[in-house]
Structures are given as structure tokens and as C-alpha cells.
Design a protein around this motif. Structure first.
Motif, PDB file in Angstrom:
ATOM      1  N   GLY A  82      15.297  23.890  34.632  1.00  0.00           N
ATOM      2  CA  GLY A  82      13.975  23.311  34.836  1.00  0.00           C
ATOM      3  C   GLY A  82      12.880  24.359  34.846  1.00  0.00           C
ATOM      4  O   GLY A  82      11.807  24.164  34.256  1.00  0.00           O
ATOM      5  N   ARG A 118       6.302  16.386  27.543  1.00  0.00           N
ATOM      6  CA  ARG A 118       6.870  17.337  26.585  1.00  0.00           C
ATOM      7  C   ARG A 118       6.061  17.392  25.296  1.00  0.00           C
ATOM      8  O   ARG A 118       6.603  17.331  24.184  1.00  0.00           O
ATOM      9  CB  ARG A 118       8.341  17.017  26.297  1.00  0.00           C
ATOM     10  CG  ARG A 118       9.174  16.965  27.567  1.00  0.00           C
ATOM     11  CD  ARG A 118      10.663  16.869  27.290  1.00  0.00           C
ATOM     12  NE  ARG A 118      11.414  16.796  28.540  1.00  0.00           N
ATOM     13  CZ  ARG A 118      12.733  16.957  28.639  1.00  0.00           C
ATOM     14  NH1 ARG A 118      13.431  17.199  27.556  1.00  0.00           N
ATOM     15  NH2 ARG A 118      13.320  16.879  29.799  1.00  0.00           N
ATOM     16  N   THR A 123      12.364  18.071  36.139  1.00  0.00           N
ATOM     17  CA  THR A 123      13.202  18.314  34.965  1.00  0.00           C
ATOM     18  C   THR A 123      14.646  18.554  35.391  1.00  0.00           C
ATOM     19  O   THR A 123      15.588  18.080  34.741  1.00  0.00           O
ATOM     20  CB  THR A 123      12.676  19.517  34.174  1.00  0.00           C
ATOM     21  OG1 THR A 123      11.327  19.264  33.775  1.00  0.00           O
ATOM     22  CG2 THR A 123      13.526  19.774  32.933  1.00  0.00           C
TER      23      THR A 123
END
Length: 554
Positions: free
Chosen positions: A393, A525, A75
Motif C-alpha cells: 500500500g 487510480r 489499499t
């Protein structure tokens, strides 16, 4: 160990959690309560039971942190690439393959299976999540559909057969007293049948959610905006400037020439008049709103293509060159990583890297790419920006996946490897294996007969996988296969393979939320419990079909 009161309390906790999941409610509080009650029933000390609640979550967090960390690092890398505008440029090469959500589903599934078959899903998920997933989202594949394809192909098909590394078949075969090759061959056939049925049903479930290729799907996904199911011809004008900077045309489409005449662009979250839905606008993060409202200083002149306008966040040929460079460097670095692992697997030129070591190598390469991207974008400011990306992240990873920790803690208390530590038992005192003791208890209740024994082994495998470890139950299912096979006139190698299917498809990361499915849900996600519910029926149908076919043909 004979089941006692604590065993039945633990079993009641499993039933409660499964029931709450089916009811689509959060299972954190039931898991914590079940952990407390199990420890209290076993030891009788309320103080130790309270400590067990904390120790269970701490143990789960320790065991799962590698997954949290790899999600956080990838991320962070995507955040740095987004600053360069390289994330969307990375999508470009896959447009020719992923012409729509339908082809994207099968491309994601196929690539995940191939990588996972050789290196296990742990390193495969970040590779797919960093490169293919954004392209699939832009092509119109919904994130939940992409997550389903990744989970079924990687954690399910590839890991349940483990045909290349043969760790799982080796464990099953040793316990059953048969050859590893026999179990591996049967497991390969069963995994392909199970995965084929599950992918086909998953594709049919996802078909109605497919949308036309549109770069705004990626924009909304990155911004964390949930797409409600809305029908009709609608537009999303508030994203037009951002999508133009991302390399799309005025309609926001990826490849208008590839879209059949007469089709429409469906972008959920807008009103019938073409305006933006206020509820969706409110749901978008403030950072995303700031990006949407910020025009690049140089947008090009009318008549120039969207690609000419560039996708870098600031003007200048230098930024555009860096954006293009990292859009090429990152996929090549990850492809080189795969090549290195293949060399280790099939040659003696480099050391073999598998399992956790492979995941660590992926994480290290990701950090190196992150630092390089931050240095290229921010220069001397990279010390601060790189740290910010890592913090972002970690926040995303914990916020998205942290709810699973107490749930996993409850199932870890059922494993003898963790129960002693969780309940703080005295040194030398035997730790209970609540889950395995219960399964052993029902062994005598399984009647003779090939079909019944086969489905009995499948059920045992599914139950032993509930602790989130796909391989922990293999010695048990293998020993049951070796015992029940001759008595029922059924091939023990087949029964061992069937039990292996149940263990791995359950605990390996498809049907259980507190497993490596966390990584798939994190990269896509999507809520991990929603992914479990979506996967349940296709996978169970595949397991039933493969078990029946296996009994019939072997």
C-alpha cells in the motif's frame, strides 16, 4: 510587506507551472527550479537556496503524509480482501442501484456529498473509495469519471459551503464583519449552483466513455491496466477464467438480464478478432498475470451459475464463508463508523469526531479490518502477510502520488506559515507571505461595481487557493469583502461567500493537484494532473455561473 524581487520570481514560477500544466507536461522540474530561484532572490545565498529545495519537499511531505497514509492503508485492506475474494462480493449489493455507468456517476456523487457535508471530504473519500468505487467501476463508470464525481461533490460542493460545521463561513464572516449564518446561507446556494453545473458538464464529458456493466472493468482496474479508447464489439478471453471466479457469467457481465437487447459488450484493449492486445498484456503487472493464469481448483460443473462457483481464491466452504463474511463485515464496519460520527455530531452520547480526528479514526478502523482479514486468510502467517499488504500500500501510494511533493513544496514557500521553515530563516525574522503580499497589492486595482467586484473576489479566492489550503485565504477574501462591499453597493456577506467559493474550490481539492485531490486520484487510480485538467472547465463554468447568479439574486 511590500513585494520585492522574490515576490515577482514567485509569481513567475506560478505562471510557469500553470503554463506547463496547460501544455500537459510534468511540472516537477519547473517547481523545483522556481523554489530555488525564489529562495535565492529572497536571501541571496545559493547554499540556503539549495537547502530550501529539500526543505520545501520535506515540509510538503510532512503536511501531506496523512493523505499518503490513508491511501496506503485502504489499499492494503483491499489487498487482503482481494485474497479472500471479498472485494468483489462487496460489489453485489450495489448492482441493483448502479445498473450502469450513468446511474453510478450520480450515486457516487450523491453519497460523497452527503458524507462530506457532515464530516468533510477527508474521511468521506476512503469510505467511498473502499465500498462504492469498485461497484461503480464494475457498472461501467470509468475511473476518471468516478474521481471527477467524488472531487466535485466532496472537495467542491460540500466543503465550499461547509454548511454543517460552518468553519469556512465563520472565518469569512469574522473577517468581513457580518453574521456567520448570512455567509453560510449564501455559500450554500453558490455551492449548489457551482456543483450542479460542474457535475452536469462532467457527466456530459464522461458519457461517451461509459461502458456496459462488466466485472472485467474491475479486474482490469485492479490490475492497473489502462483502457485505451477502442470502439467496436470486442471480447477479452484472457480474463474469462478470472471473471468467472469473480462471480460473473461466461460473458463477464454483471447482470445480463438488466442489459437491453441488441447492446454489445465493449472491452477495450483487444484486437478486432477478439484476441488480447499484446501492448495491454505487457502493461499488466506480473502479479495480475499470475492471477489471470491461475485457475481455482474447483470451478464447478457445467450448468452451475457463476455465483455457485464462488469467488474465493481456494476451494472449500470455509473460504467461501470467510469471503462472504468479510464482504458483509467491511461495509457494516464503515457504516457503523459513519453512524458513530453522526452520534457525535448531533447528540452528546459520544465525543464529536471531525476533520483530522475523523480521518485518523477511519485509518484506525481500516488497520483493524486489515489485521482481521489477514488473520482470517493466513492464520499464523498473518504477521508476514499483513506487513506485506502495508508495504504494498505504501509503495502504491508513494509511486502514484509522490511526484506531487516538490510541486506542493513550491506553493508552501509562498505561505508565511511555512516560508520561514523552508528557507531556514533566523529565529525572530519575519517570514514572507509571497502569495498574500501579491494579492494584497492588487486590492486597490479592483474597480467598483457589483459584478466586477464579485468576479474580482472570485479571482482573489482562486489565487489564494493555489497553495493547496482551501481555508488559508478566507481571512483575506473576507476582509476584502467587508471593505469593497459597502463601497460598491454589494452585500458583503455575498462577496465573502464568493471569495470562499474561489478559495475552497481551488485549494480545497478540485483545481489544485497538491491538495486533498491526491486522495481522490489515489483511490480512483488515475493521474492527479489528468483529474485536474478534466475538472477545470466544468468547475470554472460553475463558478462563473454561480457568481453571476449570486450577484443577480442577492
Amino acid at each position: 510587506m511590500q513585494p520585492g524581487a522574490a515576490h515577482w520570481v514567485f509569481l513567475s514560477g506560478i505562471v510557469l507551472i500553470i503554463g506547463v500544466m496547460i501544455a500537459r507536461r510534468n511540472v516537477v522540474v519547473p517547481a523545483i527550479a522556481a523554489t530555488f530561484c525564489t529562495a535565492l532572490a529572497y536571501d541571496g545565498d545559493p547554499v540556503r537556496a539549495l537547502q530550501a529545495v529539500f526543505n520545501a519537499s520535506l515540509t510538503a511531505a510532512t503536511e501531506l503524509f496523512n493523505i499518503f497514509l490513508i491511501i496506503a492503508l485502504v489499499t492494503a485492506l483491499l489487498g487482503a480482501l482481494r485474497g479472500l475474494g471479498a472485494d468483489r462480493r462487496m460489489v453485489e449489493p450495489f448492482r441493483h442501484v448502479m445498473r450502469g455507468g450513468h446511474s453510478a456517476f450520480w450515486v457516487v456523487a450523491g453519497m460523497t456529498y452527503l458524507i462530506s457535508l457532515f464530516f468533510w471530504p477527508t474521511p468521506a473519500v476512503p469510505l467511498i473509495g473502499a465500498v462504492l468505487l469498485p461497484a461503480a467501476i464494475s457498472a461501467g463508470l470509468p475511473p476518471a469519471g468516478a474521481a471527477l464525481a467524488m472531487a466535485v461533490a466532496g472537495q467542491g460542493m460540500a466543503l465550499s459551503s461547509d454548511y454543517v460545521m460552518q468553519v469556512a463561513p465563520g472565518l469569512s464572516a469574522k473577517a468581513a464583519g457580518v453574521g456567520t449564518t448570512e455567509v453560510a446561507d449564501r455559500a450554500m446556494v453558490l455551492s449548489l449552483i457551482t456543483g450542479g453545473v460542474a457535475l452536469a458538464l462532467g457527466y456530459l464529458m464522461t458519457r461517451r466513455e461509459m461502458r456496459e456493466p462488466d466485472v472485467r472493468h474491475l479486474v482490469r482496474w485492479e490490475a492497473g491496466v489502462t483502457d485505451p479508447e477502442v470502439r467496436g464489439r470486442r471480447r477479452f478471453p484472457s480474463l474469462r477464467r478470472l471473471t468467472a471466479a469473480a462471480g460473473a457469467d461466461d460473458a463477464g457481465r454483471i447482470d445480463t438480464a438488466a442489459i437491453a437487447p441488441g447492446t454489445t459488450t465493449a472491452v477495450p484493449g483487444t484486437d478486432a478478432a477478439g484476441g488480447t492486445d499484446p501492448a495491454v498484456e505487457a502493461a499488466a503487472p506480473a502479479a495480475a498475470t499470475a492471477v489471470i493464469d491461475q485457475d481455482p481448483p474447483d470451478r464447478g460443473t457445467p450448468g452451475t451459475s457463476a455465483d455457485d462457483a464462488g469467488s474465493a481464491p481456494a476451494p472449500g466452504d470455509g473460504n467461501e464463508r470467510r469471503s462472504k463474511a468479510f464482504a458483509l463485515i467491511v461495509p457494516l464496519a464503515l457504516a457503523g463508523l459513519v453512524g458513530y460520527m453522526m452520534l457525535g455530531k448531533f447528540t452528546g452520547l459520544v465525543p464529536e469526531v471531525v476533520g483530522g480526528d475523523a480521518a485518523a479514526l477511519v485509518g484506525g478502523v481500516t488497520v483493524l479490518l486489515l489485521i482481521t482479514a489477514a488473520l482470517s486468510l493466513d492464520g499464523r502467517g498473518c504477521l508476514e502477510s499483513c506487513a506485506d499488504h502495508i508495504v504494498d500500500g505504501l509503495v502504491f501510494s508513494v509511486k502514484a502520488m509522490g511526484v506531487v511533493i516538490p510541486i506542493a513544496g513550491f506553493f508552501f514557500i509562498g505561505n508565511a506559515d511555512f516560508a520561514g521553515k523552508i528557507m531556514a530563516l533566523e529565529e525572530g525574522r519575519q517570514a514572507p507571505g509571497f502569495l498574500f503580499d501579491l494579492v494584497t497589492r492588487i486590492e486597490s486595482a479592483i474597480p467598483d461595481g457589483g459584478l466586477v467586484v464579485g468576479f474580482g473576489l472570485l479571482l482573489v479566492g482562486l489565487v489564494t487557493g493555489l497553495d493547496g489550503s482551501g481555508f488559508a485565504g478566507l481571512p483575506l477574501t473576507g476582509s476584502l469583502a467587508g471593505t469593497l462591499g459597502p463601497a460598491s453597493g454589494t452585500d458583503p456577506a455575498l462577496l465573502a461567500a464568493i471569495g470562499q467559493m474561489g478559495c475552497v474550490w481551488s485549494g480545497g481539492g478540485v483545481l489544485i493537484a497538491w491538495s486533498s485531490l491526491l486522495a481522490v486520484a489515489g483511490f480512483a487510480r488515475v493521474p492527479v494532473l489528468d483529474l485536474v485538467r478534466r475538472s477545470f472547465l466544468p468547475v470554472m463554468a460553475g463558478l462563473v455561473v454561480s457568481t453571476a447568479v449570486g450577484i443577480a439574486i442577492f
